[in-house]
Design an enzyme around this catalytic site. Structure first.
Site, PDB file in Angstrom:
ATOM      1  N   ASP A 172     -34.321  34.927   1.357  1.00 39.54           N
ATOM      2  CA  ASP A 172     -34.953  36.393   2.083  1.00 39.54           C
ATOM      3  C   ASP A 172     -34.219  37.429   1.057  1.00 39.54           C
ATOM      4  OD1 ASP A 172     -36.680  35.493   3.496  1.00 39.54           O
ATOM      5  OD2 ASP A 172     -35.612  36.355   5.434  1.00 39.54           O
ATOM      6  N   ASP A 178     -31.311  30.983  17.683  1.00 38.88           N
ATOM      7  CA  ASP A 178     -30.866  29.698  17.727  1.00 38.88           C
ATOM      8  C   ASP A 178     -30.651  29.441  19.219  1.00 38.88           C
ATOM      9  OD1 ASP A 178     -29.026  31.498  18.069  1.00 38.88           O
ATOM     10  OD2 ASP A 178     -27.516  30.635  16.566  1.00 38.88           O
TER      11      ASP A 178
END
Length: 709
Positions: free
Chosen positions: A284, A437
């Site tokens: 990214d 997560d």
């Protein structure tokens, strides 16, 4: 006979004493002397007969006395040297503080919304100025004879009000009115708030004690996850006859120039059949130089036989969750059964997959296998040592106990293997919080998937070495769970899991460990305790201030026994970090400020030895391997040298450690309260406030982590 010194040393040789010979104060030298003989210890009357013996005895006594004098002088010289070094250290410390104040780099320069961020700081400043004003007021009252200690407070107050003649002047009348207001209006609500926080403190301490007892039980019984089928299948055959399912490995990264080499290299060296393994480097980065360097690294490993792809997104929407979601949408992912995820600074051992993937065999309910982190720089500075204590407890106690007893824990975002079917049935990666997560772990648990934590499988990574990086990391880790709690609470209530599992997720997992802990830690020790010094009618017992926190710190440090010398700094630092965690918790719960801001944790790449310049591909004919979304970057190869030169010029700019305004304001608040506690002889409260104030001061001056300039 000379006296026996066998208790001191079994050998007859007593060493070589060193003394100083000083002919004058400006000229001295070190002399090495022989060990004293047994005759040196003879008594004068037994040294010999006659005048000759007496003369020898006197000379020996004089010799021993002179040697003792020189030794004492040497020790005095060493003590003076120690004092000099302490003075030098204090001078260096004061110089560093002056430089930082002169530089003017504060945490207000960070990319938070200044209006929202200033609210919390303004509240702290109100408490600070109020405490300074009250301290001056109390000092004047003290010297005018108002010695209000806890035992005689009510009696002296009532005696003063019933005898107006005892009031000598206007100040006495004003102070007696202040005492009346304190007793009738301020002390009761403050005491109620203090008692409420004490109850929360005790509940959280019991939870921590229960976790530690659970860990002791696991160690005592030697309980650990076992394979339903042993490793013999993996060790047999040529690598195709054993259990080798298709595994996808993902390495999400963003401008990770310091560590990309070590993570890609470690993953490409995983001991797994090449035909059963695909590596995705999910970049990214918005820095063209970093993009090109990572492409070249991927191309290098591809030519060496690794099955590796490079993917780059045009925008960074959704941060890490968006990056992983984009990668899972690739058409070839359907051919893979499991996905292993490693952040850019993680370096798995070659046998990582062989120790984790076999747990999925014949266990269709298992959705996640999480491994433990280990740290390459845990002894770099005081900050990394204190982080190691926290994370050692997190993995050794929290993750292990919850994994074995409850089959549920929060995914740590990396160094774990997921069953792709579990991800898909749970809704996949969502960009709604900064803790994607934990989000996927909660949703997978609600869908009935089980988790395993392997405490004996470690994956190396790096701890943030600067307080600025650690602070931003903790802000994300404590604001995200509160965002998630608001979003997941209805789903948890409506889910079909048992009442005990619902209670565990709502109360223990979210409320107690993510909300109550930072709330009472900040409120009790940073606000209520200082206020009780100025409103002594409300009290905090010594066991709340000292004994229980010390016991909890002792339990926290047990998984990292080498860190016992740092138990006091750890206790103080955890209370200091409560201001950041409390601010983050409030931001996430009410969606204020930078609750949705994702800042990549800065890394130093200590285990990476790559040279950026040498990594640049000089051959224009060499083409990097392209992923599906890789933009055309060939035209940038001619400008790579220019980009690197710019980077080198930027690196030459002097970086500064920051001044953290909230921590500094709280430091002066606590130090002011400690001064007030002296007037009423508070004892342990004074020492706690003093040391805690110094701790806030050191953190506020950024003297605990990496020292940049």
């Amino acid at each position: 006979m000379a006296p026996s010194f066998e208790w001191w040393a079994k050998e007859t040789h007593r060493g070589t004493p060193v003394v100083v010979k000083m002919e004058n104060p400006n000229n001295w030298a070190m002399l090495e002397l022989e060990s004293p003989s047994d005759d040196d210890f003879l008594a004068p009357e037994t040294a010999g007969n006659g005048n000759s013996g007496s003369t020898k005895s006197k000379s020996r006594r004089n010799k021993n006395a002179k040697q003792l004098t020189w030794v004492l002088l040497l020790k005095a010289h060493k003590a003076a040297g120690c004092l000099t070094s302490i003075a030098s250290a204090l001078f260096s410390l004061s110089s560093a503080v002056r430089r930082r104040i002169a530089a003017g780099k504060t945490d207000s320069d960070e990319s938070e919304r200044p209006v929202v961020k200033s609210r919390f700081y303004k509240c702290i400043k109100v408490f600070l100025w109020l405490s300074v004003l009250l301290l001056g007021f109390e000092i004047v009252a003290y010297y005018k004879g108002w010695h209000l200690g806890k035992p005689d407070l009510q009696l002296e107050y009532l005696y003063t009000l019933t005898r107006p003649s005892g009031l000598k002047d206007a100040f006495d009348l004003l102070y007696s009115s202040w005492v009346s207001i304190r007793v009738d209006y301020l002390a009761p609500p403050l005491q109620f708030l203090a008692n409420s926080c004490i109850i929360l403190f005790l509940i959280q301490s019991l939870d921590r004690l229960a976790l530690c007892l659970g860990c002791f039980w696991i160690k005592f019984k030697k309980i650990k996850p076992v394979l339903k089928q042993g490793l013999e299948d993996l060790e047999a055959g040529d690598g195709t006859g054993g259990y080798f399912p298709m595994v996808l490995v993902q390495i999400p990264m963003c401008n990770e120039k310091e560590v990309y080499q070590q993570s890609i290299g470690a993953v490409c060296n995983l001991d797994w059949p090449k035909s059963k393994l695909l590596i995705q480097v999910l970049d990214d980065s918005d820095d063209p130089t970093t993009q090109l360097l990572i492409q070249d690294e991927v191309s290098k490993w591809h030519k060496e036989g690794a099955n590796i792809l490079y993917r780059h997104r045009v925008n960074r929407e959704g941060y890490k969750a968006g990056n992983l979601k984009s990668a899972m949408n690739c058409s070839y992912v359907k051919d893979y059964e499991f996905v292993a995820i490693f952040d850019a600074d993680f370096q798995p051992n070659p046998d990582f997959l062989k120790k984790t993937v076999p747990h999925f065999k014949d266990n269709e309910e298992l959705g996640l296998v999480q491994t433990r982190w280990s740290f390459v720089n845990k002894e770099e500075n005081l900050l990394t040592r204190l982080q190691n204590i926290n994370l050692a407890f997190h993995f050794e106690v929290e993750q292990q106990v919850n994994g074995i007893l409850l089959n549920f824990f929060g995914f740590n975002g990396t160094a774990g293997v997921w069953r792709i079917k579990a991800l898909e049935e749970s809704g996949g990666w969502l960009e709604r919080t900064t803790v994607e997560d934990m989000d996927i772990a909660v949703r997978a648990h609600l869908h009935g998937w089980k988790f395993i934590f392997l405490n004996d499988v470690e994956c190396q990574c790096e701890l943030p070495e600067s307080y600025e990086a650690y602070r931003k990391q903790q802000h994300r880790w404590h604001s995200g769970p509160m965002q998630l709690f608001r979003l997941c609470l209805p789903d948890i209530i409506r889910s079909k899991i048992s009442l005990w599992k619902k209670f565990n997720m709502i109360f223990l997992f979210f409320l107690l460990r993510k909300l109550i802990l930072p709330f009472y830690s900040f409120t009790l020790f940073c606000i209520i305790l200082p206020m009780t010094m100025f409103i002594p009618e409300a009290t905090l017992p010594a066991w709340v201030v000292c004994y229980i926190p010390a016991t909890m710190s002792f339990l926290n440090i047990l998984p990292a026994p080498k860190s016992f010398p740092f138990i006091v700094p750890y206790l103080l630092f955890e209370n200091t970090m409560s201001v950041t965690k409390f601010n983050a918790m409030i931001s996430g719960l009410f969606q204020l400020g930078s609750a949705y801001e994702w800042v990549v944790t800065k890394k130093s790449g200590r285990s990476s030895e790559g040279d950026l310049v040498s990594l640049v591909d000089k051959d224009p004919e060499k083409k990097p391997l392209r992923g599906n979304s890789l933009p055309d970057l060939d035209e940038m190869r001619g400008e790579i040298e220019k980009e690197i030169k710019k980077e080198q010029m930027a690196s030459k700019k002097v970086k500064h450690n920051r001044l953290y305004t909230k921590e500094l304001a709280l430091a002066f608040l606590l130090l002011t309260a400690s001064a007030r506690s002296l007037l009423s002889a508070q004892g342990i409260h004074f020492y706690f406030l003093l040391f805690q104030g110094v701790s806030f001061l050191l953190v506020g001056l950024d003297l605990i982590g990496e020292q940049v300039a």
